[in-house]
Scaffold this active site. Structure first.
Site, PDB file in Angstrom:
ATOM      1  N   LYS A  28       0.830  -1.203   0.000  1.00 48.22           N
ATOM      2  CA  LYS A  28       0.000   0.000   0.000  1.00 48.22           C
ATOM      3  C   LYS A  28       0.872   1.263   0.000  1.00 48.22           C
ATOM      4  O   LYS A  28       0.625   2.193  -0.765  1.00 48.22           O
ATOM      5  CB  LYS A  28      -0.935  -0.025   1.218  1.00 48.22           C
ATOM      6  N   ARG A  33       2.875   5.969  -3.305  1.00 48.89           N
ATOM      7  CA  ARG A  33       4.040   6.766  -3.735  1.00 48.89           C
ATOM      8  C   ARG A  33       4.297   6.625  -5.223  1.00 48.89           C
ATOM      9  O   ARG A  33       4.739   7.564  -5.883  1.00 48.89           O
ATOM     10  CB  ARG A  33       5.264   6.344  -2.910  1.00 48.89           C
ATOM     11  N   SER A 174       6.964   9.247  12.141  1.00 49.03           N
ATOM     12  CA  SER A 174       5.901   9.133  11.143  1.00 49.03           C
ATOM     13  C   SER A 174       6.456   9.246   9.726  1.00 49.03           C
ATOM     14  O   SER A 174       6.964  10.300   9.330  1.00 49.03           O
ATOM     15  CB  SER A 174       4.845  10.217  11.363  1.00 49.03           C
ATOM     16  N   ASP A 327       1.814  -1.001  11.948  1.00 46.97           N
ATOM     17  CA  ASP A 327       0.491  -1.434  11.489  1.00 46.97           C
ATOM     18  C   ASP A 327       0.170  -2.867  11.908  1.00 46.97           C
ATOM     19  O   ASP A 327      -0.944  -3.345  11.661  1.00 46.97           O
ATOM     20  CB  ASP A 327       0.397  -1.330   9.958  1.00 46.97           C
ATOM     21  N   LYS A 354      -4.522   5.986  14.688  1.00 52.21           N
ATOM     22  CA  LYS A 354      -4.581   5.337  13.373  1.00 52.21           C
ATOM     23  C   LYS A 354      -6.025   5.385  12.866  1.00 52.21           C
ATOM     24  O   LYS A 354      -6.811   6.203  13.312  1.00 52.21           O
ATOM     25  CB  LYS A 354      -4.047   3.907  13.485  1.00 52.21           C
ATOM     26  N   ARG A 403      -7.649  -3.054   9.515  1.00 53.47           N
ATOM     27  CA  ARG A 403      -6.764  -3.996  10.217  1.00 53.47           C
ATOM     28  C   ARG A 403      -7.417  -4.559  11.480  1.00 53.47           C
ATOM     29  O   ARG A 403      -7.140  -5.688  11.878  1.00 53.47           O
ATOM     30  CB  ARG A 403      -5.419  -3.346  10.532  1.00 53.47           C
TER      31      ARG A 403
HETATM   32  C1  S3P Z   1       2.495   4.799   6.190  1.00 51.58           C
HETATM   33  C2  S3P Z   1       3.035   5.174   7.382  1.00 51.58           C
HETATM   34  C3  S3P Z   1       2.484   4.762   8.683  1.00 51.58           C
HETATM   35  C4  S3P Z   1       1.507   3.608   8.554  1.00 51.58           C
HETATM   36  C5  S3P Z   1       0.577   3.760   7.400  1.00 51.58           C
HETATM   37  C6  S3P Z   1       1.358   3.873   6.097  1.00 51.58           C
HETATM   38  C7  S3P Z   1       3.118   5.299   4.950  1.00 51.58           C
HETATM   39  O1  S3P Z   1       1.814   5.865   9.278  1.00 51.58           O
HETATM   40  O2  S3P Z   1       0.763   3.459   9.750  1.00 51.58           O
HETATM   41  O3  S3P Z   1      -0.298   2.651   7.298  1.00 51.58           O
HETATM   42  O4  S3P Z   1       2.859   4.737   3.866  1.00 51.58           O
HETATM   43  O5  S3P Z   1       3.893   6.254   5.033  1.00 51.58           O
HETATM   44  P1  S3P Z   1       2.645   6.964  10.122  1.00 51.58           P
HETATM   45  O6  S3P Z   1       3.646   7.498   9.213  1.00 51.58           O
HETATM   46  O7  S3P Z   1       1.641   8.007  10.546  1.00 51.58           O
HETATM   47  O8  S3P Z   1       3.208   6.225  11.290  1.00 51.58           O
END
Ligand code: S3P
Length: 449
Positions: A28, A33, A174, A327, A354, A403
């Site tokens: 994902k 991206r 993050s 996650d 989340k 999830r």
């Molecule tokens: C993600 C970063 C994570 C993750 C999310 C996907 C990403 O969140 O929980 O499912 O693709 O950058 P955070 O960056 O807020 O921790």
């Protein structure tokens, strides 16, 4: 407000072993991206293995709204005709990111250094999540955000007319915040710098370099320092999206707790910033092996083989590992319920913001299933029932969280009595084929009347 229609309850029952091969969907994070960077390159990017979940499709629609040409060629193959860095056009309507925090936060970064306004909204889950963590650093570039109280969506971001580069140390670990800053930095002159105390998933850095941006990462006293040279010309790519370790976690963990199971999950990316769950499971004594380890597209990849593991023991998960499995705590808490002894999960305040408050969502459903769970602001602890088994026999709320829904369905496959999830609809955001894939392995699901 977007949504996914009427609730779709689903019940999981204990049955025979899970066996066979599980082909899980594309990653994902990398799928989002690939679409965004493809839209910011000059020319045509080709993507294979894109996750065609609702979250990613919403990002694809947003790219179209911003002027890129995004086309599906069937079976996960897509092309994106990009408009170049700085080439986005003002969208004519509100951008609806549905359930996706990654989608909206990355998109806010991408438009923040364009001279126009964009209004973002999402579903009830997304519209409750904090956005100040992204709009604060985007203000350093000159962007202005006006949202609801607490900076929540719906929110309008007025992009900077004359962007300046930023230097920002992320206050919470993050990858979304880091990536938003880097995407904003693409259309600012000079160097944009992000510093993170703990390493979070590094797909943005890797992919930016792949698209031809100059991006360096070095260790500094403050943490991991990423420097991006602004205003590059991004060169279109051919991208094969690896399969998602966060989706692989569900068939893997279900196999560990369902008696007699033996499941192969091929081609899973084991980037160290994503693989914390598998390391943790192995420390708990899971029969989980990495078969045919190899390197593909610069990422470590292996076929995961998971077999029923009746002798797993609870452990204290190191807090420093949290970012690499953020996650996966919901499904880990399910495995912990079947292990012997206590599994402690400290340093996880992020789980509270989340798609749902995941500590509360999981603790509530696990308690209703007969499992002892304690929790505090940034920690929780599951007391495993070991050989006594998990009673189950309850209906849990998914809280618009894919999830949480998948975790409780896995629980129901191994608990003594059925477990019903009030709404399995959100699963389509990240893993649309979850139900048929699990059924092919032998899972018993029914639709309650
Ligand atoms: C993600 C970063 C994570 C993750 C999310 C996907 C990403 O969140 O929980 O499912 O693709 O950058 P955070 O960056 O807020 O921790």
């Amino acid at each position: 407000m977007s949504g996914h229609g009427a609730p779709q309850p689903l019940t999981a029952h204990r049955g025979g072993p899970l066996t066979g091969t599980a082909q899980v969907p594309g990653d994902k994070s990398i799928s989002h991206r690939a679409l965004i960077l493809g839209a910011m390159a000059v020319g045509e990017t080709k993507i294979a293995g894109l996750l065609e979940g609702r979250d990613v499709l919403d990002t694809g629609r947003a790219m179209t709204a911003l002027g890129a040409d995004v086309v599906s060629h069937g079976a996960g193959r897509w092309s994106v005709h990009g408009v170049g860095v700085g080439g986005f056009a003002e969208p004519e309507t509100v951008i609806d990111c549905g359930n996706s925090g990654t989608g909206v936060r990355l998109l806010m970064g991408a438009v923040a250094t364009h001279d126009f306004a964009t209004t973002f909204t999402g579903d009830a889950s997304l519209n409750g999540r904090p956005m100040g963590r992204v709009t604060d650093p985007l203000a350093l570039f000159g962007a202005r955000a006006v949202g609801r109280s607490g900076g929540r969506l719906p929110l309008t971001l007025v992009g900077a007319a004359s962007p300046v580069p930023a230097r920002y140390a992320t206050p919470v670990p993050s990858a979304q915040v880091k990536s938003a800053v880097l995407l904003a930095g693409l259309n600012a002159p000079g160097e944009t710098v992000v510093i993170e105390r703990e390493a979070t998933r590094d797909h943005s850095e890797r992919m930016l370099a792949g698209f031809g941006a100059t991006v360096t990462t070095e260790a500094s006293r403050e943490g991991r320092m990423i420097t991006l040279q602004g205003r590059p010309e991004l060169v279109p790519q051919e991208i094969t999206v690896p399969r998602d370790p966060s989706s692989a976690a569900f068939p893997v963990c279900a196999a560990l707790i369902v008696e007699g199971s033996d499941v192969l999950v091929p081609n899973i990316g084991l980037n160290p910033t994503r693989a914390g769950l598998f390391e943790t499971l192995r420390e708990m004594g899971a029969d989980l092996t990495y078969e045919s380890p190899r390197v593909e597209g610069g990422e470590p990849v292996a076929d995961l083989r998971a077999r029923f593991s009746p002798d797993m023991k609870g452990i204290e998960v190191p807090p420093g590992r949290a970012a690499s499995m953020i996650d996966e705590y919901p499904i880990l808490s399910v495995v912990a319920a079947f292990a012997e002894g206590v599994t402690g999960m400290p340093g996880v305040a992020e789980l509270r913001v989340k798609e749902s408050d995941r500590i509360d969502a999981m603790a509530t459903g696990l308690r209703a299933s007969g499992v002892t769970v304690e929790d505090g602001p940034d920690w929780w602890r599951v007391t495993g029932r070991g050989p006594a088994g998990v009673p189950g026999g309850t209906t849990v709320a998914a809280r618009l969280d894919h999830r949480v829904a998948m975790s409780f369905l896995c629980l129901g496959l191994a608990a003594r009595d059925r477990v019903t999830v009030d709404d399995a609809g959100p699963i389509a955001t990240s893993f649309p084929a979850f139900e048929p894939l699990m059924r092919d392995l032998g899972a018993r699901f029914t639709r309650p009347e």
